[in-house]
Design a protein around this motif. Structure first.
Motif, PDB file in Angstrom:
ATOM      1  N   SER A  51       0.826  -1.211   0.000  1.00  0.00           N
ATOM      2  CA  SER A  51       0.000   0.000   0.000  1.00  0.00           C
ATOM      3  C   SER A  51       0.860   1.262   0.000  1.00  0.00           C
ATOM      4  CB  SER A  51      -0.927   0.010   1.211  1.00  0.00           C
ATOM      5  OG  SER A  51      -0.177   0.216   2.388  1.00  0.00           O
ATOM      6  N   ARG A  52       0.251   2.349  -0.438  1.00  0.00           N
ATOM      7  CA  ARG A  52       0.942   3.638  -0.426  1.00  0.00           C
ATOM      8  C   ARG A  52       1.203   4.102   1.004  1.00  0.00           C
ATOM      9  NH1 ARG A  52      -2.300   7.034  -5.025  1.00  0.00           N
ATOM     10  NH2 ARG A  52      -1.679   5.717  -6.766  1.00  0.00           N
ATOM     11  N   ALA A  53       0.278   3.796   1.899  1.00  0.00           N
ATOM     12  CA  ALA A  53       0.432   4.211   3.295  1.00  0.00           C
ATOM     13  C   ALA A  53       1.686   3.591   3.904  1.00  0.00           C
ATOM     14  CB  ALA A  53      -0.796   3.829   4.104  1.00  0.00           C
ATOM     15  N   TYR A  54       1.869   2.295   3.653  1.00  0.00           N
ATOM     16  CA  TYR A  54       3.063   1.618   4.184  1.00  0.00           C
ATOM     17  C   TYR A  54       4.340   2.251   3.641  1.00  0.00           C
ATOM     18  CZ  TYR A  54       6.531  -1.952   5.192  1.00  0.00           C
ATOM     19  OH  TYR A  54       7.655  -2.607   5.625  1.00  0.00           O
ATOM     20  N   TRP A  55       4.371   2.553   2.367  1.00  0.00           N
ATOM     21  CA  TRP A  55       5.570   3.149   1.782  1.00  0.00           C
ATOM     22  C   TRP A  55       5.790   4.570   2.278  1.00  0.00           C
ATOM     23  CZ3 TRP A  55       8.997  -0.049   0.580  1.00  0.00           C
ATOM     24  CH2 TRP A  55       8.642  -1.301   0.111  1.00  0.00           C
ATOM     25  N   PHE A  56       4.688   5.259   2.608  1.00  0.00           N
ATOM     26  CA  PHE A  56       4.834   6.583   3.222  1.00  0.00           C
ATOM     27  C   PHE A  56       5.522   6.456   4.577  1.00  0.00           C
ATOM     28  CE2 PHE A  56       3.114   9.482   6.439  1.00  0.00           C
ATOM     29  CZ  PHE A  56       3.660  10.672   5.994  1.00  0.00           C
ATOM     30  N   PHE A  57       5.035   5.518   5.411  1.00  0.00           N
ATOM     31  CA  PHE A  57       5.633   5.328   6.733  1.00  0.00           C
ATOM     32  C   PHE A  57       7.092   4.898   6.616  1.00  0.00           C
ATOM     33  CE2 PHE A  57       1.084   4.728   7.868  1.00  0.00           C
ATOM     34  CZ  PHE A  57       0.985   5.816   8.718  1.00  0.00           C
ATOM     35  N   CYS A  58       7.382   4.068   5.623  1.00  0.00           N
ATOM     36  CA  CYS A  58       8.778   3.657   5.396  1.00  0.00           C
ATOM     37  C   CYS A  58       9.643   4.844   5.007  1.00  0.00           C
ATOM     38  CB  CYS A  58       8.854   2.587   4.311  1.00  0.00           C
ATOM     39  SG  CYS A  58       8.302   0.976   4.849  1.00  0.00           S
ATOM     40  N   SER A  59       9.146   5.690   4.126  1.00  0.00           N
ATOM     41  CA  SER A  59       9.954   6.819   3.663  1.00  0.00           C
ATOM     42  C   SER A  59      10.211   7.829   4.777  1.00  0.00           C
ATOM     43  CB  SER A  59       9.285   7.503   2.474  1.00  0.00           C
ATOM     44  OG  SER A  59       8.082   8.129   2.869  1.00  0.00           O
ATOM     45  N   VAL A  60       9.301   7.917   5.739  1.00  0.00           N
ATOM     46  CA  VAL A  60       9.479   8.856   6.842  1.00  0.00           C
ATOM     47  C   VAL A  60      10.403   8.286   7.925  1.00  0.00           C
ATOM     48  CG1 VAL A  60       8.274  10.068   8.708  1.00  0.00           C
ATOM     49  CG2 VAL A  60       7.275  10.000   6.433  1.00  0.00           C
ATOM     50  N   THR A  61      10.277   7.001   8.200  1.00  0.00           N
ATOM     51  CA  THR A  61      11.022   6.409   9.317  1.00  0.00           C
ATOM     52  C   THR A  61      12.369   5.799   8.923  1.00  0.00           C
ATOM     53  OG1 THR A  61       9.802   4.332   9.045  1.00  0.00           O
ATOM     54  CG2 THR A  61       8.932   5.922  10.641  1.00  0.00           C
ATOM     55  N   GLU A  62      12.507   5.395   7.689  1.00  0.00           N
ATOM     56  CA  GLU A  62      13.739   4.706   7.271  1.00  0.00           C
ATOM     57  C   GLU A  62      15.008   5.535   7.422  1.00  0.00           C
ATOM     58  OE1 GLU A  62      15.813   1.369   6.299  1.00  0.00           O
ATOM     59  OE2 GLU A  62      13.674   1.518   6.700  1.00  0.00           O
ATOM     60  N   PRO A  63      14.990   6.849   7.181  1.00  0.00           N
ATOM     61  CA  PRO A  63      16.234   7.610   7.377  1.00  0.00           C
ATOM     62  C   PRO A  63      16.780   7.548   8.807  1.00  0.00           C
ATOM     63  CG  PRO A  63      14.700   8.884   6.074  1.00  0.00           C
ATOM     64  CD  PRO A  63      13.952   7.670   6.551  1.00  0.00           C
ATOM     65  N   VAL A  64      15.927   7.283   9.776  1.00  0.00           N
ATOM     66  CA  VAL A  64      16.390   7.145  11.160  1.00  0.00           C
ATOM     67  C   VAL A  64      16.755   5.693  11.450  1.00  0.00           C
ATOM     68  CG1 VAL A  64      15.727   7.396  13.587  1.00  0.00           C
ATOM     69  CG2 VAL A  64      15.034   9.123  11.925  1.00  0.00           C
ATOM     70  N   ILE A  65      15.969   4.783  10.913  1.00  0.00           N
ATOM     71  CA  ILE A  65      16.184   3.361  11.195  1.00  0.00           C
ATOM     72  C   ILE A  65      17.450   2.829  10.520  1.00  0.00           C
ATOM     73  CG2 ILE A  65      15.226   1.050  10.824  1.00  0.00           C
ATOM     74  CD1 ILE A  65      12.466   2.313  11.122  1.00  0.00           C
ATOM     75  N   ARG A  66      17.704   3.250   9.298  1.00  0.00           N
ATOM     76  CA  ARG A  66      18.817   2.701   8.512  1.00  0.00           C
ATOM     77  C   ARG A  66      20.170   2.797   9.215  1.00  0.00           C
ATOM     78  NH1 ARG A  66      18.700   5.776   4.069  1.00  0.00           N
ATOM     79  NH2 ARG A  66      16.895   4.660   3.293  1.00  0.00           N
TER      80      ARG A  66
END
Length: 105
Positions: A51-66
């Motif tokens: 879903s687009r929602a999941y990819w939105f959450f990934c794009s927001v949180t991944e820069p911190v998680i990575r």
């Protein structure tokens, strides 16, 4: 007398500004923590991963998680762990910072 009153009011103002900054930071951390939680829940639902929602959450949180994940993967037992501990470490860190903000401000 007037100068001492003015110094007191400046100190009171600066403390208020610091408290406002601390509360804004705490609110930002709370929103980010919520984003992490939603991302984790959506990752457990296979259809939601597309879903687009999941990819939105990934794009927001991944820069911190990575970077945290990259650091943790240097540890052997973390590489062998079946869950992503970077989420847990970030949530613990955010909770600790929020507690410090509440304690001091």
């Amino acid at each position: 007398l007037f100068r001492s009153m003015m110094n007191v009011s400046l100190v009171a103002f600066s403390m208020t500004a610091i408290q406002i900054i601390a509360r804004v930071l705490s609110a930002i951390f709370s929103v980010f923590e919520t984003l992490l939680l939603v991302r984790a829940i959506l990752s457990w639902i296979p259809p939601a991963r597309n879903s687009r929602a999941y990819w939105f959450f990934c794009s927001v949180t991944e820069p911190v998680i990575r970077p945290v994940r990259k650091f943790l993967l240097r540890i052997r037992w973390v590489r062998e762990c079946p869950i992503d501990l970077s989420f847990l470490l970030i949530v613990i860190f955010i909770s600790g910072v929020q507690k410090l903000l509440y304690y001091f401000f």
